[in-house]
Design an enzyme around this catalytic site. Structure first.
Site, PDB file in Angstrom:
ATOM      1  CE1 TYR A 107     -17.109  38.772  46.667  1.00  0.00           C
ATOM      2  CE2 TYR A 107     -14.823  39.462  47.026  1.00  0.00           C
ATOM      3  CZ  TYR A 107     -15.856  39.107  46.159  1.00  0.00           C
ATOM      4  OH  TYR A 107     -15.625  39.065  44.802  1.00  0.00           O
ATOM      5  CB  CYS A 108     -18.871  34.234  51.324  1.00  0.00           C
ATOM      6  SG  CYS A 108     -18.969  34.441  53.107  1.00  0.00           S
ATOM      7  CB  THR A 109     -23.646  34.317  49.447  1.00  0.00           C
ATOM      8  OG1 THR A 109     -22.980  33.831  48.288  1.00  0.00           O
ATOM      9  CG2 THR A 109     -25.047  34.775  49.071  1.00  0.00           C
TER      10      THR A 109
END
Length: 248
Positions: A172-174
Site C-alpha cells: 500500500y502507499c499514499t
C-alpha cells in the site's frame, strides 16, 4: 477566499510531454503547486480557490487522454505552495523502474483485510520511513525508504527469499501512484502482488481501522517540507496543520 488542495495522477502514454506541460501552464491561472509530466503520464498537486480548480480539472479531462482522472481534494488553512511549477521529467514518480500496467493486483477493502491476516503474505509499506513511523498497518514491513529508488532495490534484494518461502506481497502507499508504478515490475520478478484498491483510503471502518497505527492520517494528506507540525493531540485526531483530510 478558502484555499483547496487537489492531487491527481494518471499513467498514460504521452508522445510529446513538453506540449502537454505547455498546455497545463495555460490552464493553471490562479493556481499554485507542482505538476510533473513524462512520456508515462502526469502527476500533480495544486492548490487554489475551488473555482480555479474546477476550471483546471474540467479543461484537463476534456482531453481524452485524461478522461476519468480522479482528483483528491482537501481544505487548507494556509496556502501550501509558493509558486506554480510544471516540469517535464523522465518519470512522474522517480522510482527508477519502467511503468507497465499490472493485471489482477487490485484488492477490495474486504479482500485486503483477509489478505493481511494471512501468514503467507508479506505486507509492504511502499512509502518513505517518515510516513511509516507516523502510521502503518500492523505487521507491515518498513523497507527503509529515504529515496523512492530505495523501494525497488529492497524488493529486488528480497524477492528470491519471499518466493522460496512461498510468500505473496501485499503493498500500500499514499495515493496509489508508487504501487501502480511498481506492481508490474514486481510481477516481472516472479512475485504474486496485491495492492489495496487505488484511490481508496487504506484506513477503513471497523476491523481494518483497528489494524492500523495512529489512525493512518498520513495516507490522506501530507504536509509540505516546511510545514510546522500540529500538536500531538491534533495529529491523533486527524487534523492537519495546513490541509484537512480529503472527503472520501
Amino acid at each position: 477566499m478558502p484555499t483547496v488542495h487537489s492531487s491527481f495522477y494518471k499513467f498514460v502514454a504521452l508522445d510529446d510531454p513538453a506540449a502537454v506541460a505547455a498546455g497545463l501552464r495555460a490552464l493553471g491561472n490562479g493556481l499554485l503547486g507542482s505538476v510533473l509530466v513524462a512520456h508515462e503520464g502526469l502527476n500533480g498537486v495544486l492548490a487554489g480557490p475551488d473555482e480555479a480548480l474546477d476550471a483546471f480539472e474540467r479543461e484537463l479531462t476534456l482531453d481524452p487522454r485524461f478522461a476519468g482522472m480522479a482528483f483528491k481534494r482537501s481544505a487548507c488553512r494556509t496556502p501550501p505552495f509558493a509558486r506554480l511549477a510544471i516540469h517535464v521529467k523522465p518519470e512522474v514518480v522517480a522510482v527508477g523502474v519502467p511503468y507497465a500496467p499490472a493485471v489482477g493486483t487490485q484488492r477490495t477493502p474486504q479482500e485486503w483485510r483477509e489478505l493481511i491476516a494471512r501468514d503467507d503474505v508479506v505486507v509492504l509499506d511502499n512509502r518513505n520511513s517518515f510516513e511509516y513511523r507516523l502510521g502503518h498497518f500492523a505487521g507491515a514491513v518498513d523497507p527503509g525508504v529515504a529515496n523512492f529508488r530505495d523501494f525497488p532495490r529492497y524488493v529486488a534484494e528480497h524477492a528470491a527469499e519471499w518466493k522460496a518461502a512461498g510468500k505473496e506481497v501485499a503493498m500500500y502507499c499514499t495515493g496509489g501512484i508508487r504501487c501502480e508504478k511498481t506492481a508490474a515490475w514486481m510481477q516481472g520478478l516472479g512475485l504474486t502482488v496485491h495492492e489495496l484498491r487505488r484511490r481508496h483510503p487504506p484506513i477503513l471502518p471497523g476491523h481494518a481501522r483497528r489494524r492500523a497505527r495512529l489512525a493512518g492520517r498520513v495516507f490522506r494528506v501530507r504536509q509540505p517540507h516546511r510545514a510546522r507540525y500540529p500538536p500531538a493531540a491534533d495529529r491523533h485526531h486527524g487534523r492537519r496543520g495546513l490541509c484537512r483530510r480529503a472527503r472520501w
